[in-house]
Design a protein around this motif. Sequence first.
Motif, PDB file in Angstrom:
ATOM      1  N   GLY A  50     -12.278  13.088  -2.397  1.00 49.82           N
ATOM      2  CA  GLY A  50     -11.367  12.223  -1.573  1.00 49.82           C
ATOM      3  C   GLY A  50     -10.604  11.288  -2.160  1.00 49.82           C
ATOM      4  O   GLY A  50     -10.343  11.419  -3.739  1.00 49.82           O
ATOM      5  N   ALA A  51     -10.326  10.245  -1.543  1.00 49.29           N
ATOM      6  CA  ALA A  51      -9.519   9.216  -2.330  1.00 49.29           C
ATOM      7  C   ALA A  51     -10.185   8.155  -2.983  1.00 49.29           C
ATOM      8  O   ALA A  51     -11.379   7.727  -2.388  1.00 49.29           O
ATOM      9  CB  ALA A  51      -8.370   8.615  -1.288  1.00 49.29           C
ATOM     10  N   ARG A 100      -7.196  12.428   0.644  1.00 50.65           N
ATOM     11  CA  ARG A 100      -6.246  12.685  -0.591  1.00 50.65           C
ATOM     12  C   ARG A 100      -4.888  12.526  -0.013  1.00 50.65           C
ATOM     13  O   ARG A 100      -3.889  11.845  -0.885  1.00 50.65           O
ATOM     14  CB  ARG A 100      -6.212  14.207  -1.149  1.00 50.65           C
ATOM     15  CG  ARG A 100      -7.586  14.092  -1.836  1.00 50.65           C
ATOM     16  CD  ARG A 100      -7.404  15.617  -2.799  1.00 50.65           C
ATOM     17  NE  ARG A 100      -7.360  16.780  -2.195  1.00 50.65           N
ATOM     18  CZ  ARG A 100      -8.238  17.384  -1.629  1.00 50.65           C
ATOM     19  NH1 ARG A 100      -9.496  17.173  -1.750  1.00 50.65           N
ATOM     20  NH2 ARG A 100      -7.888  18.426  -0.892  1.00 50.65           N
ATOM     21  N   LEU A 101      -4.451  13.099   1.074  1.00 50.90           N
ATOM     22  CA  LEU A 101      -3.067  13.224   1.576  1.00 50.90           C
ATOM     23  C   LEU A 101      -2.713  11.880   2.459  1.00 50.90           C
ATOM     24  O   LEU A 101      -1.452  11.209   2.202  1.00 50.90           O
ATOM     25  CB  LEU A 101      -2.818  14.181   2.314  1.00 50.90           C
ATOM     26  CG  LEU A 101      -3.027  15.740   1.879  1.00 50.90           C
ATOM     27  CD1 LEU A 101      -3.040  16.926   2.544  1.00 50.90           C
ATOM     28  CD2 LEU A 101      -1.705  15.676   0.900  1.00 50.90           C
ATOM     29  N   LEU A 102      -3.763  11.320   3.268  1.00 45.00           N
ATOM     30  CA  LEU A 102      -3.054  10.438   4.117  1.00 45.00           C
ATOM     31  C   LEU A 102      -3.618   9.068   3.930  1.00 45.00           C
ATOM     32  O   LEU A 102      -2.942   7.842   3.737  1.00 45.00           O
ATOM     33  CB  LEU A 102      -3.562  10.511   5.659  1.00 45.00           C
ATOM     34  CG  LEU A 102      -3.224   9.659   6.767  1.00 45.00           C
ATOM     35  CD1 LEU A 102      -1.868   9.534   6.787  1.00 45.00           C
ATOM     36  CD2 LEU A 102      -3.944  10.208   8.107  1.00 45.00           C
ATOM     37  N   VAL A 138      -3.063  23.531   9.269  1.00 47.47           N
ATOM     38  CA  VAL A 138      -2.957  22.375  10.146  1.00 47.47           C
ATOM     39  C   VAL A 138      -3.277  20.930   9.763  1.00 47.47           C
ATOM     40  O   VAL A 138      -2.806  20.066  10.094  1.00 47.47           O
ATOM     41  CB  VAL A 138      -4.301  22.834  11.118  1.00 47.47           C
ATOM     42  CG1 VAL A 138      -4.536  21.804  12.342  1.00 47.47           C
ATOM     43  CG2 VAL A 138      -3.707  24.244  11.956  1.00 47.47           C
ATOM     44  N   VAL A 139      -4.648  20.685   9.008  1.00 44.48           N
ATOM     45  CA  VAL A 139      -4.818  19.372   8.290  1.00 44.48           C
ATOM     46  C   VAL A 139      -3.603  18.804   7.558  1.00 44.48           C
ATOM     47  O   VAL A 139      -3.238  17.707   7.725  1.00 44.48           O
ATOM     48  CB  VAL A 139      -6.111  19.441   7.653  1.00 44.48           C
ATOM     49  CG1 VAL A 139      -6.479  18.035   7.200  1.00 44.48           C
ATOM     50  CG2 VAL A 139      -7.418  19.831   8.828  1.00 44.48           C
ATOM     51  N   TYR A 140      -3.244  19.738   6.607  1.00 42.94           N
ATOM     52  CA  TYR A 140      -2.287  19.143   5.607  1.00 42.94           C
ATOM     53  C   TYR A 140      -1.203  19.122   6.378  1.00 42.94           C
ATOM     54  O   TYR A 140      -0.408  17.899   6.231  1.00 42.94           O
ATOM     55  CB  TYR A 140      -1.909  20.567   4.749  1.00 42.94           C
ATOM     56  CG  TYR A 140      -0.606  20.318   3.932  1.00 42.94           C
ATOM     57  CD1 TYR A 140      -0.769  19.610   2.613  1.00 42.94           C
ATOM     58  CD2 TYR A 140       0.809  20.889   4.238  1.00 42.94           C
ATOM     59  CE1 TYR A 140       0.316  19.499   1.838  1.00 42.94           C
ATOM     60  CE2 TYR A 140       1.919  20.477   3.553  1.00 42.94           C
ATOM     61  CZ  TYR A 140       1.544  19.949   2.405  1.00 42.94           C
ATOM     62  OH  TYR A 140       2.818  19.966   1.306  1.00 42.94           O
ATOM     63  N   THR A 146       1.997  12.533   9.638  1.00 43.11           N
ATOM     64  CA  THR A 146       1.551  11.030   9.988  1.00 43.11           C
ATOM     65  C   THR A 146       2.146  10.244   8.804  1.00 43.11           C
ATOM     66  O   THR A 146       2.508   8.801   9.085  1.00 43.11           O
ATOM     67  CB  THR A 146      -0.236  11.083   9.994  1.00 43.11           C
ATOM     68  OG1 THR A 146      -0.606  12.055  10.802  1.00 43.11           O
ATOM     69  CG2 THR A 146      -0.466   9.733  10.380  1.00 43.11           C
ATOM     70  N   VAL A 147       2.288  10.686   7.858  1.00 44.93           N
ATOM     71  CA  VAL A 147       2.955   9.891   6.928  1.00 44.93           C
ATOM     72  C   VAL A 147       4.338   9.531   7.056  1.00 44.93           C
ATOM     73  O   VAL A 147       4.782   8.409   6.972  1.00 44.93           O
ATOM     74  CB  VAL A 147       2.797  10.479   5.344  1.00 44.93           C
ATOM     75  CG1 VAL A 147       3.565   9.761   4.281  1.00 44.93           C
ATOM     76  CG2 VAL A 147       1.474  10.724   4.574  1.00 44.93           C
TER      77      VAL A 147
END
Length: 222
Positions: A50-51, A100-102, A138-140, A146-147
């Motif tokens: 994760g982040a 990681r992404l959001l 889907v999650v990506y 959302t970003v």
Amino acid sequence: MTEHLAPGLSAARVLVVGADPLLGPCVDRLRAAGALVAVVTTDQLCDRDGADWEAASRVGADAVVDLGDVNVVVLLTATTRPRVRFLDQDPAEMVASVERLLVTSVALNRAALDVLGHGGRIVNVVSHTGAIGASGSVVYDACQATVASLARNMAQEVHDGGRTVVTVSVGELAGAPPDLLDRHSLGRYVEPSEVAELVSVAASTLATAFHGSVLGVTAGLE
């Protein structure tokens, strides 16, 4: 690209955060325009689990130390799209992907606002599949969408301080598997160098006119 197409980048101090395949071409293009660029890779802020919110929150302040000032922050959330069915994805990997992404993107956008003064510019680069949907990511794609929404809504709050927020939405990147090729009307995927050209425009002083907008370099993905 000539100066009149990307004005205000000569001697601008730019922080770029992201990963290949977009990181290298974007950094090279900005430096070619005369910008002073500090680079932070996504791997420095995240691991497989994760982040690191604290590390992401410090990025802006660290860039000020390196550059003396920061005029532009470019955040590359888009990367090579994963191929894994939602029903087959491990729940722990789903959570890690969201972080990681959001979560990282939220922290980085917030950190950018702390260091950008009047006239500062934030460029978020996201995958266009977040807007149109695609099987196997889907999650990506949900994180990408959302970003983009984060940037659009943030733009409503920050311009009173003279800061500009622009989003660049990109099609599938060259070298990816051909499963989405028939959805690109150009019959090909997007080259990272093409993304870098549009990022340089979005990072320039022309960005004022694009505040709150989404600029596309999608090769006709729909």
